[in-house]
Design a protein around this motif. Sequence first.
Motif, PDB file in Angstrom:
ATOM      1  N   VAL A 118      27.057  68.429  67.036  1.00 19.94           N
ATOM      2  CA  VAL A 118      27.718  69.513  66.304  1.00 19.94           C
ATOM      3  C   VAL A 118      28.930  68.950  65.560  1.00 19.94           C
ATOM      4  O   VAL A 118      29.768  68.273  66.166  1.00 19.94           O
ATOM      5  CB  VAL A 118      28.184  70.628  67.274  1.00 19.94           C
ATOM      6  N   PRO A 119      29.058  69.182  64.252  1.00 22.46           N
ATOM      7  CA  PRO A 119      30.222  68.688  63.519  1.00 22.46           C
ATOM      8  C   PRO A 119      31.509  69.360  63.981  1.00 22.46           C
ATOM      9  O   PRO A 119      31.498  70.488  64.476  1.00 22.46           O
ATOM     10  CB  PRO A 119      29.908  69.030  62.061  1.00 22.46           C
ATOM     11  N   VAL A 120      32.623  68.646  63.815  1.00 22.53           N
ATOM     12  CA  VAL A 120      33.928  69.112  64.285  1.00 22.53           C
ATOM     13  C   VAL A 120      34.923  69.081  63.133  1.00 22.53           C
ATOM     14  O   VAL A 120      35.041  68.074  62.424  1.00 22.53           O
ATOM     15  CB  VAL A 120      34.451  68.239  65.438  1.00 22.53           C
ATOM     16  N   LEU A 121      35.640  70.177  62.957  1.00 18.93           N
ATOM     17  CA  LEU A 121      36.701  70.274  61.961  1.00 18.93           C
ATOM     18  C   LEU A 121      38.014  70.509  62.686  1.00 18.93           C
ATOM     19  O   LEU A 121      38.139  71.439  63.486  1.00 18.93           O
ATOM     20  CB  LEU A 121      36.419  71.437  60.994  1.00 18.93           C
ATOM     21  N   GLY A 122      39.003  69.659  62.454  1.00 20.96           N
ATOM     22  CA  GLY A 122      40.313  69.851  63.057  1.00 20.96           C
ATOM     23  C   GLY A 122      41.065  70.988  62.395  1.00 20.96           C
ATOM     24  O   GLY A 122      41.177  71.031  61.163  1.00 20.96           O
ATOM     25  N   ARG A 191      38.349  64.275  61.632  1.00 18.60           N
ATOM     26  CA  ARG A 191      38.511  64.491  60.212  1.00 18.60           C
ATOM     27  C   ARG A 191      37.300  65.191  59.655  1.00 18.60           C
ATOM     28  O   ARG A 191      36.190  64.941  60.098  1.00 18.60           O
ATOM     29  CB  ARG A 191      38.721  63.148  59.487  1.00 18.60           C
ATOM     30  N   PRO A 192      37.474  66.037  58.669  1.00 19.87           N
ATOM     31  CA  PRO A 192      38.738  66.424  58.048  1.00 19.87           C
ATOM     32  C   PRO A 192      39.598  67.287  58.974  1.00 19.87           C
ATOM     33  O   PRO A 192      39.116  67.807  59.973  1.00 19.87           O
ATOM     34  CB  PRO A 192      38.300  67.201  56.810  1.00 19.87           C
ATOM     35  N   VAL A 193      40.857  67.465  58.603  1.00 16.13           N
ATOM     36  CA  VAL A 193      41.793  68.298  59.348  1.00 16.13           C
ATOM     37  C   VAL A 193      42.506  69.224  58.373  1.00 16.13           C
ATOM     38  O   VAL A 193      42.959  68.783  57.309  1.00 16.13           O
ATOM     39  CB  VAL A 193      42.827  67.450  60.110  1.00 16.13           C
ATOM     40  N   VAL A 194      42.595  70.486  58.748  1.00 18.01           N
ATOM     41  CA  VAL A 194      43.387  71.461  57.988  1.00 18.01           C
ATOM     42  C   VAL A 194      44.522  71.922  58.894  1.00 18.01           C
ATOM     43  O   VAL A 194      44.277  72.410  59.997  1.00 18.01           O
ATOM     44  CB  VAL A 194      42.530  72.662  57.548  1.00 18.01           C
ATOM     45  N   HIS A 195      45.746  71.746  58.452  1.00 21.49           N
ATOM     46  CA  HIS A 195      46.909  72.201  59.214  1.00 21.49           C
ATOM     47  C   HIS A 195      47.254  73.635  58.797  1.00 21.49           C
ATOM     48  O   HIS A 195      47.427  73.917  57.613  1.00 21.49           O
ATOM     49  CB  HIS A 195      48.117  71.296  58.964  1.00 21.49           C
ATOM     50  N   GLY A 196      47.389  74.498  59.810  1.00 18.84           N
ATOM     51  CA  GLY A 196      47.621  75.913  59.558  1.00 18.84           C
ATOM     52  C   GLY A 196      49.088  76.300  59.566  1.00 18.84           C
ATOM     53  O   GLY A 196      49.501  77.167  60.342  1.00 18.84           O
ATOM     54  N   PRO A 203      56.195  70.198  53.835  1.00 16.69           N
ATOM     55  CA  PRO A 203      55.238  69.673  52.854  1.00 16.69           C
ATOM     56  C   PRO A 203      54.359  68.578  53.457  1.00 16.69           C
ATOM     57  O   PRO A 203      54.751  67.878  54.388  1.00 16.69           O
ATOM     58  CB  PRO A 203      56.142  69.101  51.758  1.00 16.69           C
ATOM     59  N   ARG A 204      53.187  68.417  52.871  1.00 20.35           N
ATOM     60  CA  ARG A 204      52.265  67.377  53.328  1.00 20.35           C
ATOM     61  C   ARG A 204      52.843  65.999  53.008  1.00 20.35           C
ATOM     62  O   ARG A 204      53.193  65.717  51.862  1.00 20.35           O
ATOM     63  CB  ARG A 204      50.917  67.534  52.612  1.00 20.35           C
ATOM     64  N   PRO A 205      52.934  65.118  54.015  1.00 17.43           N
ATOM     65  CA  PRO A 205      53.442  63.764  53.753  1.00 17.43           C
ATOM     66  C   PRO A 205      52.524  62.992  52.805  1.00 17.43           C
ATOM     67  O   PRO A 205      51.296  63.094  52.870  1.00 17.43           O
ATOM     68  CB  PRO A 205      53.457  63.115  55.140  1.00 17.43           C
ATOM     69  N   VAL A 212      43.195  65.027  55.093  1.00 19.60           N
ATOM     70  CA  VAL A 212      44.095  65.835  55.916  1.00 19.60           C
ATOM     71  C   VAL A 212      44.921  66.751  55.009  1.00 19.60           C
ATOM     72  O   VAL A 212      45.621  66.274  54.113  1.00 19.60           O
ATOM     73  CB  VAL A 212      45.017  64.941  56.761  1.00 19.60           C
ATOM     74  N   GLU A 213      44.850  68.073  55.258  1.00 19.66           N
ATOM     75  CA  GLU A 213      45.495  69.049  54.390  1.00 19.66           C
ATOM     76  C   GLU A 213      46.577  69.836  55.133  1.00 19.66           C
ATOM     77  O   GLU A 213      46.549  69.947  56.364  1.00 19.66           O
ATOM     78  CB  GLU A 213      44.464  70.066  53.866  1.00 19.66           C
ATOM     79  N   VAL A 214      47.486  70.415  54.356  1.00 16.57           N
ATOM     80  CA  VAL A 214      48.401  71.447  54.827  1.00 16.57           C
ATOM     81  C   VAL A 214      48.118  72.661  53.970  1.00 16.57           C
ATOM     82  O   VAL A 214      48.378  72.658  52.758  1.00 16.57           O
ATOM     83  CB  VAL A 214      49.871  71.006  54.691  1.00 16.57           C
TER      84      VAL A 214
END
Length: 406
Positions: A118-122, A191-196, A203-205, A212-214
Amino acid sequence: MRILIVTTGSRGDVAPFTGLGRCLADAGHRVAVVAHPTFETLIEGCGLEYRPLPGDPEELIRARARATSREETRALMTAFVDGLADGVADAVAGGADLLLTAFAPSSLSRTAGEAHGVPVLGTYLTPAFATTEFPLPGPGVAGDLGPEENLAVGRERLRSAEGLFSGAVARMRERLGLPGTTPPEPLGHTRPVVHGYSPLLLPRPADWPAPVEVAGFWWPARPLDWQPPAELVDFLQAGPAPVFVGFGSMAPGEGERLGELVTEAVRRAGVRAVVQAGWAGLKAAGDDVLSVGDLPHDWLFPRTAAVVHHAGAGTTGAALRAGVPAVPVPVMVDQPFWAERLHRLGVAPEPVPFADLTAERLAAAITAALAEPVRRSAAAVGALMAAEDGAGAVLSHVDRIDGYPG
């Protein structure tokens, strides 16, 4: 698509995922949330399926406070994390086409995803990749230490978190028939990762990996049949907008002491107050004070003059969204980090660490928060944040998920 959201911790670690889950469900997906039993009513009340995760986070906090040695604390955490591993394995075995995982259980989610294909998304509520721009949240550090030290602290935080889960992951891999070696990526690097959380707040570094997103906060869903208590509506209409005071899952068992402190603080500040019990069992007294239980922050906070809170990620976002000033009283873990960010953003006075909290300091902080410059900054940030769509960013990933490896 059957989507399973895996999260562990207190209410602030669960509630944002109800909003994300509702967004996904409204788009036609079947969504279940894996969380501790104390949140079953919350999750099902938002129209989502619930799957159990062993453990009581409130009791864990109390037990750790009672522990008399490092060995006893380690044993408590080992047992708790082993329970999480069993719960995640059982939940994924119940069927899923995609896992969304919070940061803390991400190594367990990756392991279960690997076993079942099963795929995993952070989907993380706090930053979880080391960077030169700031130290990752954790004990003892909240401000900028300089590029090299920021990066070193971040890497050490990740190593420490990985060590906490390494034994459970090894046992979980054996149970699921996987090879004994774990994938090379460290904890958190699903990965990928979405920060909530909002890029306005953090801000995203520039040195984070490309996937990796914000994206913006995921706002907790309101229970489908919820109505505000008549007593609260009457109180709000009876005078000026009150100050909200609540410490969420912090300080269990300290309700009486905190109640006396808060009662004196709001009297000194000359404000009305709505005081939320939380896990502390906080209650305050007075004609201009109303004590309440759990309430949807998205309904209450816009009706307040300021929000006194522990600076957990979820409550931080709710106060920002409401466009009202904050009075951060951080206790532990990521809370000093978010408290410092609120102050830097201009929407809060200097944080008052919970360990240093007195009626005098709280009253002074409330007065400072109600000053015009802070109120103006908070309103401006709230207006900008209204344009963000954090849940929509996750939905976009889900729509493309067939292209991701399991």
